[in-house]
Design a protein around this motif. Structure first.
Motif, PDB file in Angstrom:
ATOM      1  N   ALA A  34       0.585  -0.919   0.645  1.00 17.60           N
ATOM      2  CA  ALA A  34      -0.208  -0.024   0.076  1.00 17.60           C
ATOM      3  C   ALA A  34       0.998   1.275  -0.430  1.00 17.60           C
ATOM      4  O   ALA A  34       0.099   2.449  -0.656  1.00 17.60           O
ATOM      5  CB  ALA A  34      -0.757  -0.077   1.289  1.00 17.60           C
ATOM      6  N   ILE A  35       2.316   1.042   0.726  1.00 12.11           N
ATOM      7  CA  ILE A  35       3.031   2.463   0.751  1.00 12.11           C
ATOM      8  C   ILE A  35       3.932   3.128  -0.290  1.00 12.11           C
ATOM      9  O   ILE A  35       3.478   3.863  -0.965  1.00 12.11           O
ATOM     10  CB  ILE A  35       4.549   2.765   1.439  1.00 12.11           C
ATOM     11  N   GLU A  36       4.303   1.778  -1.072  1.00 16.04           N
ATOM     12  CA  GLU A  36       4.487   1.235  -2.298  1.00 16.04           C
ATOM     13  C   GLU A  36       3.502   2.233  -3.810  1.00 16.04           C
ATOM     14  O   GLU A  36       3.718   3.128  -4.566  1.00 16.04           O
ATOM     15  CB  GLU A  36       4.964  -0.057  -2.858  1.00 16.04           C
ATOM     16  N   ASP A  37       2.472   1.507  -2.996  1.00 14.58           N
ATOM     17  CA  ASP A  37       1.375   2.045  -4.480  1.00 14.58           C
ATOM     18  C   ASP A  37       0.617   3.388  -3.953  1.00 14.58           C
ATOM     19  O   ASP A  37       1.090   4.824  -4.736  1.00 14.58           O
ATOM     20  CB  ASP A  37       0.246   1.253  -3.973  1.00 14.58           C
ATOM     21  N   ALA A  38       0.669   4.289  -3.453  1.00 10.71           N
ATOM     22  CA  ALA A  38       0.498   5.124  -2.432  1.00 10.71           C
ATOM     23  C   ALA A  38       1.388   6.046  -3.128  1.00 10.71           C
ATOM     24  O   ALA A  38       1.218   7.384  -3.208  1.00 10.71           O
ATOM     25  CB  ALA A  38       0.377   5.439  -1.158  1.00 10.71           C
ATOM     26  N   PHE A  39       2.549   6.404  -2.383  1.00 13.02           N
ATOM     27  CA  PHE A  39       3.818   7.156  -2.333  1.00 13.02           C
ATOM     28  C   PHE A  39       4.726   6.443  -3.978  1.00 13.02           C
ATOM     29  O   PHE A  39       5.379   7.800  -4.095  1.00 13.02           O
ATOM     30  CB  PHE A  39       4.499   7.231  -1.549  1.00 13.02           C
ATOM     31  N   GLY A  40       4.156   5.905  -4.676  1.00 11.71           N
ATOM     32  CA  GLY A  40       5.317   5.926  -6.102  1.00 11.71           C
ATOM     33  C   GLY A  40       6.901   5.834  -5.125  1.00 11.71           C
ATOM     34  O   GLY A  40       7.656   5.924  -6.306  1.00 11.71           O
ATOM     35  N   VAL A  41       7.376   4.684  -4.319  1.00 11.46           N
ATOM     36  CA  VAL A  41       8.115   4.392  -4.100  1.00 11.46           C
ATOM     37  C   VAL A  41       8.258   2.889  -4.366  1.00 11.46           C
ATOM     38  O   VAL A  41       7.764   1.786  -4.464  1.00 11.46           O
ATOM     39  CB  VAL A  41       9.183   5.317  -2.783  1.00 11.46           C
ATOM     40  N   ALA A  42       9.757   2.553  -3.906  1.00 11.37           N
ATOM     41  CA  ALA A  42       9.880   1.314  -4.556  1.00 11.37           C
ATOM     42  C   ALA A  42      10.726   0.761  -2.349  1.00 11.37           C
ATOM     43  O   ALA A  42      12.143   2.131  -2.487  1.00 11.37           O
ATOM     44  CB  ALA A  42      10.802   0.701  -4.866  1.00 11.37           C
ATOM     45  N   ILE A  43      10.349   0.072  -1.540  1.00 13.40           N
ATOM     46  CA  ILE A  43      11.095  -0.039  -0.759  1.00 13.40           C
ATOM     47  C   ILE A  43      12.256  -1.693  -0.982  1.00 13.40           C
ATOM     48  O   ILE A  43      11.379  -2.304  -1.056  1.00 13.40           O
ATOM     49  CB  ILE A  43       9.983  -0.472   0.299  1.00 13.40           C
ATOM     50  N   ALA A  44      13.072  -1.433  -0.240  1.00 13.01           N
ATOM     51  CA  ALA A  44      14.904  -1.767  -1.097  1.00 13.01           C
ATOM     52  C   ALA A  44      14.741  -1.995   0.243  1.00 13.01           C
ATOM     53  O   ALA A  44      13.807  -2.551   1.439  1.00 13.01           O
ATOM     54  CB  ALA A  44      15.624  -0.910  -1.556  1.00 13.01           C
TER      55      ALA A  44
END
Length: 79
Positions: free
Chosen positions: A45-55
């Motif tokens: 959800a965080i990746e989708d909402a903010f357009g980030v990739a969590i390494a």
């Protein structure tokens, strides 16, 4: 909405039964709001909402302990 408000809404959506006791500083793990399965949903959800990739390096539980710590991680990833 701020990042923190957006993240709070994501947590509310993932754990609506806990909505009344969640604040920006609530320890999501200690309070039993997020478990290992919930963590996967939260990451997505965080990746989708903010357009980030969590390494993998960022998958430290402390980065996800509270809405405040997640907002700090998102801010760092968006730089």
């Amino acid at each position: 909405m701020t990042n923190e408000e957006n993240i709070l809404q994501i947590v509310f959506d993932l754990a609506p039964e806990h909505k009344a006791k969640i604040t920006a500083d609530t320890d999501l793990f200690a309070a039993g709001i997020i478990d290992s399965f919930g963590m996967l949903n939260l990451l997505s959800a965080i990746e989708d909402a903010f357009g980030v990739a969590i390494a993998d390096d960022d998958l430290d539980q402390n980065n996800f302990r509270s809405v405040t710590s997640i907002a700090a991680l998102v801010a760092r990833l968006k730089q």
